[in-house]
Scaffold this active site. Structure first.
Site, PDB file in Angstrom:
ATOM      1  CD1 TRP A 187      -0.761   2.328  -3.383  1.00  8.66           C
ATOM      2  CD2 TRP A 187       0.088   4.330  -3.951  1.00  8.66           C
ATOM      3  NE1 TRP A 187       0.290   2.118  -4.253  1.00  8.66           N
ATOM      4  CE2 TRP A 187       0.825   3.322  -4.620  1.00  8.66           C
ATOM      5  CE3 TRP A 187       0.448   5.668  -4.136  1.00  8.66           C
ATOM      6  CZ2 TRP A 187       1.898   3.609  -5.461  1.00  8.66           C
ATOM      7  CZ3 TRP A 187       1.515   5.958  -4.982  1.00  8.66           C
ATOM      8  CH2 TRP A 187       2.220   4.936  -5.639  1.00  8.66           C
ATOM      9  CD  GLU A 228      -4.845   2.362  -4.363  1.00 11.45           C
ATOM     10  OE1 GLU A 228      -4.893   3.486  -3.823  1.00 11.45           O
ATOM     11  OE2 GLU A 228      -4.829   2.200  -5.603  1.00 11.45           O
ATOM     12  CE  LYS A 230       1.454   0.665  -8.624  1.00  6.26           C
ATOM     13  NZ  LYS A 230       1.417   2.087  -8.916  1.00  6.26           N
ATOM     14  CG  ASP A 261      -6.051   1.030  -8.793  1.00  7.81           C
ATOM     15  OD1 ASP A 261      -6.139   0.547  -9.935  1.00  7.81           O
ATOM     16  OD2 ASP A 261      -5.772   2.217  -8.582  1.00  7.81           O
ATOM     17  CG  HIS A 264      -3.003  -1.243  -8.044  1.00  2.00           C
ATOM     18  ND1 HIS A 264      -2.916  -0.446  -6.925  1.00  2.00           N
ATOM     19  CD2 HIS A 264      -2.755  -0.425  -9.084  1.00  2.00           C
ATOM     20  CE1 HIS A 264      -2.655   0.803  -7.271  1.00  2.00           C
ATOM     21  NE2 HIS A 264      -2.550   0.848  -8.582  1.00  2.00           N
ATOM     22  CG  HIS A 288      -8.613   3.605  -6.244  1.00  6.48           C
ATOM     23  ND1 HIS A 288      -7.339   4.087  -6.022  1.00  6.48           N
ATOM     24  CD2 HIS A 288      -9.425   4.297  -5.399  1.00  6.48           C
ATOM     25  CE1 HIS A 288      -7.395   5.009  -5.085  1.00  6.48           C
ATOM     26  NE2 HIS A 288      -8.622   5.152  -4.676  1.00  6.48           N
ATOM     27  CG  ASP A 296      -1.320   0.762 -12.091  1.00  2.01           C
ATOM     28  OD1 ASP A 296      -2.529   0.961 -12.245  1.00  2.01           O
ATOM     29  OD2 ASP A 296      -0.647   1.286 -11.194  1.00  2.01           O
ATOM     30  CG  ASP A 298      -3.439   4.761 -13.282  1.00  5.90           C
ATOM     31  OD1 ASP A 298      -4.338   4.433 -12.502  1.00  5.90           O
ATOM     32  OD2 ASP A 298      -2.228   4.558 -13.052  1.00  5.90           O
ATOM     33  CG  ASP A 328      -6.241   5.927  -9.179  1.00  2.00           C
ATOM     34  OD1 ASP A 328      -5.827   6.967  -9.737  1.00  2.00           O
ATOM     35  OD2 ASP A 328      -5.505   5.191  -8.479  1.00  2.00           O
TER      36      ASP A 328
HETATM   37  C1  RNT Z   1      -1.131   4.306  -7.378  1.00  2.00           C
HETATM   38  C2  RNT Z   1      -2.453   4.198  -6.722  1.00  2.00           C
HETATM   39  C3  RNT Z   1      -2.986   5.446  -6.093  1.00  2.00           C
HETATM   40  C4  RNT Z   1      -2.728   6.683  -6.942  1.00  2.00           C
HETATM   41  C5  RNT Z   1      -3.362   7.938  -6.398  1.00  2.00           C
HETATM   42  C6  RNT Z   1      -2.869   9.163  -7.111  1.00  2.00           C
HETATM   43  O1  RNT Z   1      -0.796   3.234  -8.129  1.00  2.00           O
HETATM   44  O2  RNT Z   1      -3.380   3.689  -7.611  1.00  2.00           O
HETATM   45  O3  RNT Z   1      -4.314   5.288  -5.785  1.00  2.00           O
HETATM   46  O4  RNT Z   1      -3.127   6.488  -8.258  1.00  2.00           O
HETATM   47  O5  RNT Z   1      -3.161   8.008  -5.052  1.00  2.00           O
HETATM   48 ZN    ZN Z   2      -5.472   3.654  -6.993  1.00  7.45          ZN
END
Ligand code: RNT
Ligand code: ZN
Length: 421
Positions: A187, A228, A230, A261, A264, A288, A296, A298, A328
């Site tokens: 990523w 990955e 985003k 993810d 994302h 993820h 986003d 997390d 994640d």
């Molecule tokens: C970032 C991505 C990625 C990170 C990790 C730490 O937006 O989601 O996967 O969260 O690599």
């Molecule tokens: Zn991620």
């Protein structure tokens, strides 16, 4: 909860599920086929251990909060992961970032090798925990421009290409030693805050850089490359080079694993709905699992509608044969070990719910055109005694059922994490 209560509750639950054609024993046997790739970075707020006191820098991702007890060293992080393993049912994997190597002296990202990760492999072997891996293309001076693999500066680009190549070598070496393919995820944070005149140019560069990163073939039995996408990040609100469309095309044309993810995408998009579309063109997907709250963010994964929908679709679309499930999230505002256990248990619960769906009856209702019956079954499934099956699963794997894990996390806090200053 007493063993006999768990056992008798389970027997009653088994009967109720059987009445809808669901074999709970089959579900309990199938759930261990989903090893969760546990992200190393919740333990220390994505800081990594390249230098003492390293913190997350840039990259468009952000931790918030400063709850006491974060892991300050690799030894502390491992201690925390080991605690987590005792509170989640089943055998899982640990997903390392390249910035989590053991650096007795500074080694820049374009010079790392398996040397800095051998200790992790040895620890993983002792724990029975295979490793996955991630290039770390953020928290570094050469990422400060906002561009890494898609940079127009050749020196910057070459540095990051070398980093990713090194990470692939490390991942392949891990795969050989642990006799289980290492998933290596890329990523990158590349993007811009404001109008970008040359999206085309950056994306052309990114495709070429990735091709250079992946030029060397590694045996798929050892290394599986993932990419990955985003939507946006902090400071990359207007342009993200590695968008969903970019990586969808890249993964399909280059035979790479696509990573979705959950944070994302636009908040109203359903990641669950994407699975069966993408699987028409790829064999496998990496997820993820995260919980975006408005953006986003997390947040720690909980058993909400989005995780339930995702897990149901995972099971409906082939299960562990077609999906690799990674986590994640990173929340620095609450007990971090508790954050891990909450998110891992919720993800497993989602998958168990998927395995307990009265699928045959639902399909029959759908295919016979009985929309009401389908709805009625879906509603009935919501009140089946799922918790009794989950408790049985925990008991089978010798981890606390019911709420027992909460007290365990709190006592670990009193004895260990709460004493870290
Ligand atoms: C970032 C991505 C990625 C990170 C990790 C730490 O937006 O989601 O996967 O969260 O690599
Ligand atoms: Zn991620």
């Amino acid at each position: 909860m007493s063993a006999s209560t768990i056992a008798s509750d389970y027997l009653r639950a088994q009967e109720q599920y059987a009445a809808l054609g669901v074999d709970t024993e089959h579900a309990l046997r199938t759930l261990p086929k989903f090893p969760i790739s546990i992200h190393c970075w919740q333990a220390d707020d994505v800081g990594g251990f390249e230098r003492a006191g390293a913190t997350l820098g840039g990259g468009g991702i952000q931790t918030t909060g400063n709850y006491p007890g974060k892991a300050r060293s690799i030894a502390e992080a491992r201690q925390d992961y080991e605690k987590v393993f005792t509170l989640v049912p089943g055998k899982h994997r640990l997903n390392l970032h390249a910035s989590y190597g053991e650096f007795s002296q500074p080694v820049d990202r374009d010079a790392i090798s398996i040397t800095q990760f051998q200790g992790w492999l040895d620890w993983g072997r002792e724990q029975g925990v295979p490793l996955d891996f991630n290039s770390t293309c953020f928290s570094h001076p050469k990422a400060e421009s906002g561009f890494t693999l898609s940079s127009k500066d050749a020196g910057t680009r070459e540095f990051w290409i070398e980093h990713v190549k090194r990470c692939r070598e490390i991942g392949a070496a891990m795969g050989v030693q642990q006799k289980s393919a290492c998933v290596h995820n890329v990523w990158i944070p590349d993007g811009a805050k404001d109008f970008t005149m040359d999206r085309m140019g950056h994306r052309r560069i990114l495709a070429a850089s990735l091709d250079a990163c992946f030029a060397e073939d590694h045996d798929e039995a050892h290394l599986i490359d993932a990419v990955e996408s985003k939507l946006f990040g902090i400071g990359s609100e207007s342009f993200v080079a590695g968008s969903h469309e970019f990586y969808l095309g890249y993964a399909i044309t280059r035979g790479k694993l696509l990573c979705l993810d959950m944070g994302h995408f636009h908040p109203t998009e359903s990641v669950a709905d994407k699975l069966s579309s993408i699987l028409q063109y790829t064999d496998e997907l990496l997820l993820h699992v995260s919980r975006p709250v408005r953006w986003d963010s997390d947040h720690v994964v909980v058993l909400d509608d989005s995780i339930r929908e995702l897990a149901l679709e995972i099971v409906r679309c082939g299960g562990s044969a077609n999906f690799r499930v990674a986590l994640d999230f990173f929340d620095a505002s609450i007990n971090r070990v508790g954050a891990y256990v909450t998110g891992i248990r919720a993800t497993l619960q989602g998958l168990l719910l998927g395995l307990l769906e009265p699928r045959a009856l639902l399909l029959e209702a759908e295919e016979s055109g009985n929309g009401f019956k389908k709805l009625g079954l879906l509603e009935t499934a919501k009140t089946l005694p799922f918790g009794a099956v989950w408790n049985q699963y925990c008991a089978m794997h010798n981890v606390p059922a019911g709420a027992g894990w909460i007290e365990e996390v709190l006592s670990y806090e009193r004895e260990v994490t709460g004493k870290r200053f």
